[in-house]
Design a protein around this motif. Sequence first.
Motif, PDB file in Angstrom:
ATOM      1  N   ASN A  28       0.821  -1.091   0.022  1.00 22.67           N
ATOM      2  CA  ASN A  28      -0.067   0.131  -0.148  1.00 22.67           C
ATOM      3  C   ASN A  28       0.845   1.258   0.050  1.00 22.67           C
ATOM      4  O   ASN A  28       1.668   1.263   1.124  1.00 22.67           O
ATOM      5  CB  ASN A  28      -0.727  -0.147   1.169  1.00 22.67           C
ATOM      6  CG  ASN A  28      -2.251   0.075   0.836  1.00 22.67           C
ATOM      7  OD1 ASN A  28      -2.620   0.517  -0.129  1.00 22.67           O
ATOM      8  ND2 ASN A  28      -2.946  -0.296   2.002  1.00 22.67           N
ATOM      9  N   THR A  29       0.839   2.097  -0.949  1.00 20.78           N
ATOM     10  CA  THR A  29       1.428   3.268  -0.888  1.00 20.78           C
ATOM     11  C   THR A  29       0.275   4.408  -1.392  1.00 20.78           C
ATOM     12  O   THR A  29      -0.711   4.191  -1.999  1.00 20.78           O
ATOM     13  CB  THR A  29       2.398   3.337  -2.237  1.00 20.78           C
ATOM     14  OG1 THR A  29       1.918   3.426  -3.167  1.00 20.78           O
ATOM     15  CG2 THR A  29       3.599   2.338  -1.956  1.00 20.78           C
ATOM     16  N   SER A  30       0.613   5.639  -0.474  1.00 18.93           N
ATOM     17  CA  SER A  30      -0.233   6.581  -0.970  1.00 18.93           C
ATOM     18  C   SER A  30       0.178   7.240  -2.193  1.00 18.93           C
ATOM     19  O   SER A  30      -0.574   8.180  -2.769  1.00 18.93           O
ATOM     20  CB  SER A  30      -0.442   7.589   0.247  1.00 18.93           C
ATOM     21  OG  SER A  30       0.764   7.988   0.703  1.00 18.93           O
ATOM     22  N   ALA A  31       1.560   7.434  -2.298  1.00 21.86           N
ATOM     23  CA  ALA A  31       2.032   7.973  -3.479  1.00 21.86           C
ATOM     24  C   ALA A  31       1.585   7.184  -4.760  1.00 21.86           C
ATOM     25  O   ALA A  31       1.710   6.124  -4.867  1.00 21.86           O
ATOM     26  CB  ALA A  31       3.692   8.140  -3.382  1.00 21.86           C
ATOM     27  N   LYS A  32       1.516   8.231  -6.150  1.00 21.77           N
ATOM     28  CA  LYS A  32       1.296   7.519  -7.184  1.00 21.77           C
ATOM     29  C   LYS A  32       1.898   8.497  -8.273  1.00 21.77           C
ATOM     30  O   LYS A  32       2.017   9.433  -8.212  1.00 21.77           O
ATOM     31  CB  LYS A  32      -0.263   7.323  -7.478  1.00 21.77           C
ATOM     32  CG  LYS A  32      -1.160   8.299  -7.243  1.00 21.77           C
ATOM     33  CD  LYS A  32      -2.661   7.838  -7.206  1.00 21.77           C
ATOM     34  CE  LYS A  32      -3.414   9.024  -7.291  1.00 21.77           C
ATOM     35  NZ  LYS A  32      -3.388   9.842  -5.950  1.00 21.77           N
ATOM     36  N   VAL A  33       2.047   7.716  -9.521  1.00 22.52           N
ATOM     37  CA  VAL A  33       2.416   8.408 -10.745  1.00 22.52           C
ATOM     38  C   VAL A  33       1.469   9.687 -10.900  1.00 22.52           C
ATOM     39  O   VAL A  33       0.349   9.593 -10.734  1.00 22.52           O
ATOM     40  CB  VAL A  33       2.671   7.794 -11.842  1.00 22.52           C
ATOM     41  CG1 VAL A  33       2.676   8.430 -13.150  1.00 22.52           C
ATOM     42  CG2 VAL A  33       3.463   6.426 -11.678  1.00 22.52           C
ATOM     43  N   GLY A  34       2.192  10.982 -11.109  1.00 16.03           N
ATOM     44  CA  GLY A  34       1.329  12.154 -11.210  1.00 16.03           C
ATOM     45  C   GLY A  34       1.430  13.017 -10.087  1.00 16.03           C
ATOM     46  O   GLY A  34       1.185  14.419 -10.111  1.00 16.03           O
ATOM     47  N   GLY A 137       3.799   6.905   1.886  1.00 14.40           N
ATOM     48  CA  GLY A 137       3.327   5.578   2.448  1.00 14.40           C
ATOM     49  C   GLY A 137       4.015   4.526   1.929  1.00 14.40           C
ATOM     50  O   GLY A 137       3.710   3.645   1.809  1.00 14.40           O
ATOM     51  N   LEU A 138       5.315   4.905   2.360  1.00 12.38           N
ATOM     52  CA  LEU A 138       6.503   3.883   1.838  1.00 12.38           C
ATOM     53  C   LEU A 138       7.279   3.331   3.310  1.00 12.38           C
ATOM     54  O   LEU A 138       8.179   2.894   3.068  1.00 12.38           O
ATOM     55  CB  LEU A 138       7.622   4.615   1.013  1.00 12.38           C
ATOM     56  CG  LEU A 138       6.836   4.518  -0.501  1.00 12.38           C
ATOM     57  CD1 LEU A 138       7.933   5.562  -1.432  1.00 12.38           C
ATOM     58  CD2 LEU A 138       6.564   3.388  -1.063  1.00 12.38           C
ATOM     59  N   ASP A 139       6.441   3.388   4.256  1.00 13.04           N
ATOM     60  CA  ASP A 139       7.122   3.157   5.427  1.00 13.04           C
ATOM     61  C   ASP A 139       7.184   1.500   5.655  1.00 13.04           C
ATOM     62  O   ASP A 139       6.208   1.067   5.024  1.00 13.04           O
ATOM     63  CB  ASP A 139       6.504   3.834   6.994  1.00 13.04           C
ATOM     64  CG  ASP A 139       5.082   3.721   6.649  1.00 13.04           C
ATOM     65  OD1 ASP A 139       4.436   4.073   5.553  1.00 13.04           O
ATOM     66  OD2 ASP A 139       4.612   4.200   7.746  1.00 13.04           O
ATOM     67  N   LEU A 140       7.731   0.845   6.106  1.00 10.36           N
ATOM     68  CA  LEU A 140       8.165  -0.560   6.451  1.00 10.36           C
ATOM     69  C   LEU A 140       8.119  -0.833   7.862  1.00 10.36           C
ATOM     70  O   LEU A 140       9.244  -0.916   8.324  1.00 10.36           O
ATOM     71  CB  LEU A 140       9.389  -0.843   5.537  1.00 10.36           C
ATOM     72  CG  LEU A 140       9.589  -2.535   5.546  1.00 10.36           C
ATOM     73  CD1 LEU A 140       8.534  -3.092   4.847  1.00 10.36           C
ATOM     74  CD2 LEU A 140      11.034  -2.688   4.913  1.00 10.36           C
ATOM     75  N   PRO A 141       7.021  -0.975   8.432  1.00  5.59           N
ATOM     76  CA  PRO A 141       7.007  -1.579   9.854  1.00  5.59           C
ATOM     77  C   PRO A 141       7.591  -2.824  10.366  1.00  5.59           C
ATOM     78  O   PRO A 141       7.833  -3.247  11.227  1.00  5.59           O
ATOM     79  CB  PRO A 141       5.643  -1.196  10.366  1.00  5.59           C
ATOM     80  CG  PRO A 141       4.800  -1.319   9.266  1.00  5.59           C
ATOM     81  CD  PRO A 141       5.782  -0.804   8.015  1.00  5.59           C
ATOM     82  N   ALA A 142       7.458  -3.721   9.191  1.00  3.34           N
ATOM     83  CA  ALA A 142       8.027  -5.048   9.548  1.00  3.34           C
ATOM     84  C   ALA A 142       9.297  -5.133   9.867  1.00  3.34           C
ATOM     85  O   ALA A 142       9.731  -6.341  10.596  1.00  3.34           O
ATOM     86  CB  ALA A 142       7.261  -5.996   8.114  1.00  3.34           C
ATOM     87  N   VAL A 143      10.075  -4.322   9.761  1.00  4.68           N
ATOM     88  CA  VAL A 143      11.391  -4.701  10.155  1.00  4.68           C
ATOM     89  C   VAL A 143      11.987  -3.761  11.519  1.00  4.68           C
ATOM     90  O   VAL A 143      12.920  -3.879  12.041  1.00  4.68           O
ATOM     91  CB  VAL A 143      12.402  -4.116   9.037  1.00  4.68           C
ATOM     92  CG1 VAL A 143      12.507  -4.811   7.767  1.00  4.68           C
ATOM     93  CG2 VAL A 143      12.312  -2.708   8.803  1.00  4.68           C
ATOM     94  N   LYS A 144      10.883  -3.545  12.114  1.00  7.26           N
ATOM     95  CA  LYS A 144      10.901  -2.790  13.309  1.00  7.26           C
ATOM     96  C   LYS A 144      11.782  -3.704  14.511  1.00  7.26           C
ATOM     97  O   LYS A 144      12.628  -3.118  15.125  1.00  7.26           O
ATOM     98  CB  LYS A 144       9.795  -2.385  14.056  1.00  7.26           C
ATOM     99  CG  LYS A 144       9.675  -1.516  14.871  1.00  7.26           C
ATOM    100  CD  LYS A 144       8.360  -0.700  15.223  1.00  7.26           C
ATOM    101  CE  LYS A 144       8.166  -0.715  16.652  1.00  7.26           C
ATOM    102  NZ  LYS A 144       6.713  -0.110  16.981  1.00  7.26           N
TER     103      LYS A 144
END
Length: 188
Positions: A28-34, A137-144
């Motif tokens: 899931n990312t909130s960023a998108k092309v444009g 929206g590119l955060d990666l909590p799984a590696v915490k």
Amino acid sequence: MSVTCLRVRAVCRAVNYGRCFSRTSAVNTSAKVGDSLPSVDLFENDPGTKVNTAEAFASGKHIIFGVPGAFTPGCSKTHLPGYIEDFSKLEAKGVKSVNCVSVNDPFVMQAWGENQGAAGKVRMLADTCGAFTSQLGLDLPAVKDVLGNVRCKRFAMVVNDGKIEKLNVEPDGTGLTCSLSTSLCDEL
């Protein structure tokens, strides 16, 4: 290729960590092309040298790639070295700057850049509190549990005149496929 809401089952063998970074999840990312880049201050070399993303990337074509952590195996052996090696190819394709972002402090990013010979090719930018990463929206909590805090998913983007023109996000957040310099170079 759109990465929004893509369901992926990923099994990642984390070199030297003995446990998986990723789990089954939706990318899931909130960023998108444009989209326009958010206006966030990153830091280069020290806490006194701010680089505002909206200002720094407002004009021309730039590459920003994100990594889970400085000095980590995949980032140090493959990801960053690829962009350093391919800098001339990217520059020949009209890229004005190549920028590495990680949720680390600026001193660590500076030391990592020196260790890898990035000077003059790849700017090492610290997203100290993860604000840039989070707003995209590119955060990666799984590696915490492994790296101590929320980090950045592995991604690569082309920004042209302040807008995201191309966005490649690794499906599991940590892999080394679509975010590599070779993949991006082929797509320019």
